[in-house]
Scaffold this active site. Structure first.
Site, PDB file in Angstrom:
ATOM      1  N   TYR A  65       0.822  -1.211   0.000  1.00 40.73           N
ATOM      2  CA  TYR A  65       0.000   0.000   0.000  1.00 40.73           C
ATOM      3  C   TYR A  65       0.851   1.254   0.000  1.00 40.73           C
ATOM      4  O   TYR A  65       2.072   1.191   0.216  1.00 40.73           O
ATOM      5  CB  TYR A  65      -0.979  -0.015   1.186  1.00 40.73           C
ATOM      6  CG  TYR A  65      -0.398   0.355   2.537  1.00 40.73           C
ATOM      7  CD1 TYR A  65       0.481  -0.474   3.214  1.00 40.73           C
ATOM      8  CD2 TYR A  65      -0.740   1.567   3.148  1.00 40.73           C
ATOM      9  CE1 TYR A  65       0.991  -0.130   4.455  1.00 40.73           C
ATOM     10  CE2 TYR A  65      -0.230   1.922   4.392  1.00 40.73           C
ATOM     11  CZ  TYR A  65       0.633   1.073   5.042  1.00 40.73           C
ATOM     12  OH  TYR A  65       1.147   1.421   6.257  1.00 40.73           O
TER      13      TYR A  65
ATOM     14  N   ARG B 201       8.344   3.953  -4.580  1.00 42.64           N
ATOM     15  CA  ARG B 201       8.375   2.968  -3.485  1.00 42.64           C
ATOM     16  C   ARG B 201       7.371   1.841  -3.729  1.00 42.64           C
ATOM     17  O   ARG B 201       7.652   0.670  -3.412  1.00 42.64           O
ATOM     18  CB  ARG B 201       8.105   3.638  -2.137  1.00 42.64           C
ATOM     19  CG  ARG B 201       8.263   2.655  -0.974  1.00 42.64           C
ATOM     20  CD  ARG B 201       8.156   3.309   0.380  1.00 42.64           C
ATOM     21  NE  ARG B 201       6.870   3.940   0.578  1.00 42.64           N
ATOM     22  CZ  ARG B 201       6.594   4.765   1.590  1.00 42.64           C
ATOM     23  NH1 ARG B 201       7.528   5.062   2.486  1.00 42.64           N
ATOM     24  NH2 ARG B 201       5.401   5.290   1.703  1.00 42.64           N
TER      25      ARG B 201
ATOM     26  N   ARG C 169      -8.319 -20.617  -1.604  1.00 40.76           N
ATOM     27  CA  ARG C 169      -7.260 -20.320  -0.648  1.00 40.76           C
ATOM     28  C   ARG C 169      -6.122 -21.310  -0.820  1.00 40.76           C
ATOM     29  O   ARG C 169      -6.343 -22.518  -0.734  1.00 40.76           O
ATOM     30  CB  ARG C 169      -7.793 -20.380   0.787  1.00 40.76           C
ATOM     31  CG  ARG C 169      -6.748 -20.050   1.844  1.00 40.76           C
ATOM     32  CD  ARG C 169      -7.365 -19.997   3.244  1.00 40.76           C
ATOM     33  NE  ARG C 169      -6.380 -19.593   4.239  1.00 40.76           N
ATOM     34  CZ  ARG C 169      -5.628 -20.440   4.954  1.00 40.76           C
ATOM     35  NH1 ARG C 169      -5.768 -21.749   4.785  1.00 40.76           N
ATOM     36  NH2 ARG C 169      -4.748 -19.990   5.836  1.00 40.76           N
TER      37      ARG C 169
ATOM     38  N   LYS D 202       6.376  -2.056   2.074  1.00 36.38           N
ATOM     39  CA  LYS D 202       5.172  -1.458   2.678  1.00 36.38           C
ATOM     40  C   LYS D 202       3.969  -2.371   2.495  1.00 36.38           C
ATOM     41  O   LYS D 202       3.111  -2.144   1.635  1.00 36.38           O
ATOM     42  CB  LYS D 202       4.926  -0.065   2.081  1.00 36.38           C
ATOM     43  CG  LYS D 202       3.997   0.801   2.924  1.00 36.38           C
ATOM     44  CD  LYS D 202       4.133   2.256   2.553  1.00 36.38           C
ATOM     45  CE  LYS D 202       3.105   3.142   3.224  1.00 36.38           C
ATOM     46  NZ  LYS D 202       3.148   3.164   4.684  1.00 36.38           N
TER      47      LYS D 202
ATOM     48  N   GLU E  34      11.051   2.480  14.702  1.00 32.12           N
ATOM     49  CA  GLU E  34      10.226   3.596  14.202  1.00 32.12           C
ATOM     50  C   GLU E  34       8.943   3.673  15.005  1.00 32.12           C
ATOM     51  O   GLU E  34       8.707   2.868  15.917  1.00 32.12           O
ATOM     52  CB  GLU E  34       9.949   3.428  12.702  1.00 32.12           C
ATOM     53  CG  GLU E  34       9.383   2.085  12.333  1.00 32.12           C
ATOM     54  CD  GLU E  34       9.349   1.815  10.822  1.00 32.12           C
ATOM     55  OE1 GLU E  34       9.313   2.762  10.027  1.00 32.12           O
ATOM     56  OE2 GLU E  34       9.325   0.625  10.468  1.00 32.12           O
TER      57      GLU E  34
HETATM   58  N1  PDD Z   1       2.554   5.189   7.321  1.00 33.41           N
HETATM   59  N2  PDD Z   1       7.134   3.922   9.105  1.00 33.41           N
HETATM   60  C1  PDD Z   1       5.987   3.237   9.079  1.00 33.41           C
HETATM   61  C2  PDD Z   1       5.920   1.946   9.812  1.00 33.41           C
HETATM   62  C3  PDD Z   1       4.866   3.730   8.368  1.00 33.41           C
HETATM   63  O1  PDD Z   1       3.728   3.033   8.341  1.00 33.41           O
HETATM   64  C4  PDD Z   1       4.972   4.980   7.704  1.00 33.41           C
HETATM   65  C5  PDD Z   1       3.827   5.569   6.913  1.00 33.41           C
HETATM   66  C6  PDD Z   1       6.194   5.681   7.779  1.00 33.41           C
HETATM   67  C7  PDD Z   1       6.397   7.006   7.082  1.00 33.41           C
HETATM   68  O2  PDD Z   1       6.499   6.853   5.690  1.00 33.41           O
HETATM   69  P1  PDD Z   1       6.054   8.010   4.685  1.00 33.41           P
HETATM   70  O3  PDD Z   1       6.829   9.213   5.074  1.00 33.41           O
HETATM   71  O4  PDD Z   1       6.419   7.491   3.369  1.00 33.41           O
HETATM   72  O5  PDD Z   1       4.573   8.222   4.890  1.00 33.41           O
HETATM   73  C8  PDD Z   1       7.260   5.113   8.462  1.00 33.41           C
HETATM   74  C9  PDD Z   1       1.404   5.643   6.555  1.00 33.41           C
HETATM   75  C10 PDD Z   1       1.227   7.129   6.576  1.00 33.41           C
HETATM   76  C11 PDD Z   1       0.170   4.876   7.025  1.00 33.41           C
HETATM   77  O6  PDD Z   1       0.338   3.686   7.254  1.00 33.41           O
HETATM   78  O7  PDD Z   1      -0.914   5.446   7.126  1.00 33.41           O
END
Ligand code: PDD
Length: 285
Positions: free
Chosen positions: A33, A52, A101, A149, A181
């Protein structure tokens, strides 16, 4: 008001949008996503998010059915159709619906599922900018490929609930004593004028906001150090902040009940937020 959402080439009222119960995104979290913010009706850092997304697909051997130009067109069309001035576009791409599945990936010609929808949100005047966020630390229990992601967000959701139960805003995840993070954002501390944030690797998401903020910080002669930092070091920091597409740069004023500096949002975070908004608005599409 019902939104118009995008599903596999169609723009539909949200009530009419459907995805199969056999979709691998639903059954296996076999999906990636992106979240792209919208300011003044324009996309912020679109290019970074598109790049990304492709990287996530490549790492998982997943087919991306749309080109970068088509993706931008879909984002812009959704923003327009829903009249979004400020908020986000959420995109999810799954390995599709093999009709049953099965742990093994389906044949390569299985059609992926691409879904996008908009969310309206108050990003610029978030009240947390004035007060700053409070966070707790929790053990990082996610899988080892956090650089991809994926929609496997159950542990980050649990971490968010732990934060809520503790009466704070978010959780910083810690592995071997070092901060990885935030639950959905990258984490930073500032000590003696140095901005310290974890270096890129498989342990963290390579934030699009992070890349831009570090670039702008360096251009503004602010010192940046990319290395792991411990949670103890964070509690001794002068200030702290987070970055993400939906929060931009947001100050953190307390970690595990310990106030940072004078307990108020720091100057570096404020300066970086200003720089980030100024620069990214210039490049908005
Ligand atoms: N989340 N680290 C994690 C675990 C994240 O889920 C996100 C972003 C970031 C920051 O990445 P970026 O600057 O590319 O948004 C770092 C999004 C906003 C979400 O899951 O809603």
């Amino acid at each position: 008001m019902s939104r118009i959402v995008y599903v596999n080439g169609e723009y539909l009222p949200e009530e009419e949008a459907k995805v199969s119960v056999f979709d691998r995104g639903f059954l296996f979290a076999d999906a990636v996503y992106e979240v792209t913010s919208v300011l003044e009706g324009k996309l912020i850092a679109f290019d970074g998010h598109a790049v990304r997304l492709q990287r996530s697909c490549d790492e998982l051997g997943m087919t991306n059915p749309v080109s970068k130009d088509e993706l931008m067109e879909i984002h812009q069309e959704l923003v327009k159709r829903n009249g979004v001035e400020e908020g986000m576009v959420y995109l999810q791409l799954t390995r599709g619906n093999p009709g049953d599945r099965d742990f093994a990936y389906p044949p390569e010609d299985t059609k992926p599922t691409l879904v996008l929808f908009t969310q309206t949100a108050n990003l610029l005047n978030n009240p947390k900018i004035e007060k700053g966020m409070k966070v707790i630390s929790v053990e990082d229990q996610r899988w080892a490929r956090r650089d991809i992601k994926t929609v496997q967000l159950l542990f980050p959701s649990m971490a968010k609930m732990m934060a809520k139960a503790a009466g704070v805003d978010d959780a910083w995840m810690v592995e071997d004593g070092h901060v990885t993070e935030g639950s959905s954002n990258n984490a930073y501390i500032v000590k003696d004028g140095k901005i310290i944030t974890r270096n890129l690797g498989n342990e963290i998401l390579h934030g699009i906001t992070r890349a831009a903020v570090l670039e702008y910080a360096r251009s503004a002669q602010m010192e940046v150090v990319e290395r792991p930092f411990t949670i103890e070091e964070a509690k001794q920091a002068d200030e702290a902040f987070i970055t993400s597409a939906s929060t931009f740069v947001m100050p953190v004023v307390e970690i595990d009940g310990v106030a940072l500096g004078d307990g108020k949002p720091g100057k570096s975070a404020a300066r970086l937020r200003e720089l980030y908004l100024e620069e990214s608005r210039k490049q908005a599409v």
